[in-house]
Design a protein around this motif. Structure first.
Motif, PDB file in Angstrom:
ATOM      1  N   TYR A  53       0.799  -1.188   0.051  1.00 11.55           N
ATOM      2  CA  TYR A  53       0.014  -0.089  -0.080  1.00 11.55           C
ATOM      3  C   TYR A  53       0.854   1.172   0.069  1.00 11.55           C
ATOM      4  CZ  TYR A  53      -4.296  -2.740   0.836  1.00 11.55           C
ATOM      5  OH  TYR A  53      -5.448  -3.580   0.851  1.00 11.55           O
ATOM      6  N   ALA A  54       1.817   1.297   0.729  1.00 12.12           N
ATOM      7  CA  ALA A  54       2.680   2.361   1.030  1.00 12.12           C
ATOM      8  C   ALA A  54       3.691   2.606  -0.399  1.00 12.12           C
ATOM      9  CB  ALA A  54       3.676   2.339   1.983  1.00 12.12           C
ATOM     10  N   ALA A  57       0.954   4.506  -2.726  1.00 12.58           N
ATOM     11  CA  ALA A  57       0.923   5.560  -2.463  1.00 12.58           C
ATOM     12  C   ALA A  57       1.868   6.485  -2.694  1.00 12.58           C
ATOM     13  CB  ALA A  57       0.898   5.939  -0.816  1.00 12.58           C
ATOM     14  N   PRO A  83      -4.364   3.512  -0.172  1.00 16.27           N
ATOM     15  CA  PRO A  83      -3.129   4.419  -0.789  1.00 16.27           C
ATOM     16  C   PRO A  83      -3.360   5.884  -0.900  1.00 16.27           C
ATOM     17  CG  PRO A  83      -3.568   2.595  -2.095  1.00 16.27           C
ATOM     18  CD  PRO A  83      -4.453   2.281  -1.009  1.00 16.27           C
ATOM     19  N   GLU A  86      -3.683   7.445   2.263  1.00 15.04           N
ATOM     20  CA  GLU A  86      -2.402   7.464   2.810  1.00 15.04           C
ATOM     21  C   GLU A  86      -1.543   8.875   2.225  1.00 15.04           C
ATOM     22  OE1 GLU A  86      -1.188   2.887   3.975  1.00 15.04           O
ATOM     23  OE2 GLU A  86      -0.279   3.810   2.024  1.00 15.04           O
ATOM     24  N   ARG A  87      -1.679   9.131   0.817  1.00 18.80           N
ATOM     25  CA  ARG A  87      -0.875  10.129   0.234  1.00 18.80           C
ATOM     26  C   ARG A  87      -1.628  11.438   0.665  1.00 18.80           C
ATOM     27  NH1 ARG A  87      -1.226   9.606  -6.222  1.00 18.80           N
ATOM     28  NH2 ARG A  87      -0.148   7.635  -5.719  1.00 18.80           N
ATOM     29  N   TYR A  97       4.556   7.322   4.304  1.00 22.65           N
ATOM     30  CA  TYR A  97       3.280   6.636   4.119  1.00 22.65           C
ATOM     31  C   TYR A  97       2.918   5.644   4.976  1.00 22.65           C
ATOM     32  CZ  TYR A  97       4.068   9.325  -0.312  1.00 22.65           C
ATOM     33  OH  TYR A  97       4.038  10.451  -1.235  1.00 22.65           O
TER      34      TYR A  97
END
Length: 371
Positions: A53-54, A57, A83, A86-87, A97
């Protein structure tokens, strides 16, 4: 919907219990990590799916890993809402992130707890609503609610969409279902619940255009992402399924899971096989109780599909408890039972369960496999 309509003051005890259980889990994880030389922050935000996911992002889609056996793990398997958030949080706060993912999950966990309380209170009353949140927070895999994973976010969207359905707020329900469809593949369960509820409302004489509008809105998130993946990969309508196939994921009606259990029963890991059978039986028994007690049909549809997709998927057997986490209506029967007990006895039992869950969560995350 205004905050006063959502009963924040009524939900406050449930939210306080949720926070207390989650803080207990995080404290035990931190103590365990200090003794084992591991980092609680890393375990929660920078391992397994959190890393995928990071990366999305940070870099967007397009990253993949080719395995020696020919399988390809593509980040297109991960839906985009987490994501994206997160961004956004990273841009606002300056956090990395992964840390931004923890913020999203913390806020989403509170929203999920509030939504579960709202649904349970509507169906079983306020006291049962508080206990439903407590049981959900204290599940053995409850630590996932505090990870930079998408389960807390998805459960929040699903719970509030179902609350909207039960209250007849069709546009809200449809929009939240679309958000759930941008979060996890199991968003199909929320879409199905909205569709069934809309059909029942129309059949029951509803003459408003709103149930139809909600039903049309519900699948837009999932459909948009799946179609985009198909166009990007050239796989058309089955493009996303091909991506999942590269990860070894699929739906085979539970045959692979049954074989997995069978191999445990025929090996020195026999107790693990017995435990898996008991766990599956418990899940099915809880669902049967929900049916017997005539839980509203949208909740039964939603929980049934979540359970079916989790138990009948052909890969990542160790992750099945986590995949069942969004099936929150299953905690309603034990919550109703606890609500009938004297407060002291119920709190003592839940405290013991929460402590055991905290220890198990720390043990689980310090293991070698992904949750």
């Amino acid at each position: 919907m205004p905050v006063k309509d959502l009963g924040f003051r009524r939900a406050a005890p449930a939210l306080a219990v949720f926070v207390a259980v989650r803080l207990l889990g995080l404290t035990v994880l931190a103590v365990w990590g200090a003794a084992a030389g591991s980092s609680a922050h890393t375990l929660l935000s920078a391992r397994w799916d959190s890393l995928w996911y990071a990366r999305i992002a940070a870099e967007g889609y397009g990253y993949e890993v080719a395995l020696p056996n020919g399988d390809v793990h593509s980040n297109l398997a991960f839906f985009p809402l987490l994501p994206w958030l997160e961004r956004l949080v990273s841009a606002v706060t300056g956090l990395g992130y992964g840390s931004a993912g923890l913020v999203v999950s913390a806020l989403a966990g509170l929203a999920a707890a509030w939504g579960i309380f709202a649904v349970a209170e509507l169906v079983h009353g306020r006291r049962a609503g508080v206990f439903a949140v407590a049981v959900w927070a204290a599940l053995p895999v409850g630590i996932v609610q505090s990870m930079a994973y998408s389960e807390a976010l998805f459960t929040a969207l699903a719970a509030w969409s179902l609350y909207g359905v039960l209250r007849g707020h069709w546009l809200t329900a449809g929009l939240l279902a679309a958000g759930a469809g941008l979060t996890r593949p199991v968003g199909a369960a929320v879409v199905a619940a909205v569709w069934v509820a809309a059909a029942l409302a129309l059949r029951g004489g509803e003459r408003s255009w709103r149930p139809v509008a909600g039903a049309l809105l519900a699948p837009l998130g999932a459909a948009a992402y799946v179609l985009w993946v198909g166009a990007r990969t050239g796989g058309g309508l089955t493009g996303y399924l091909d991506v999942q196939g590269g990860w070894g994921n699929g739906f085979d009606g539970g045959l692979a899971f049954a074989r997995f259990i069978g191999t445990r029963l025929a090996s020195p890991a026999f107790p693990a096989g017995i435990g898996l059978i008991a766990g599956v039986a418990l899940v099915l028994w809880l669902y049967a109780l929900c049916v017997r007690r005539r839980l509203p049909v949208p909740l039964l549809v939603y929980a049934g599909i979540v359970v079916a997709l989790a138990l009948c998927a052909s890969g990542y057997f160790g992750s099945k408890p986590r995949l069942l986490l969004p099936a929150f209506p299953l905690v309603f029967p034990p919550a109703v039972a606890l609500a009938r007990w004297r407060t002291g006895r119920a709190v003592a039992v839940l405290g013991a369960v929460a402590a055991a869950s905290a220890v198990y969560g720390a043990f689980w995350l310090n293991g070698s496999g992904p949750p």
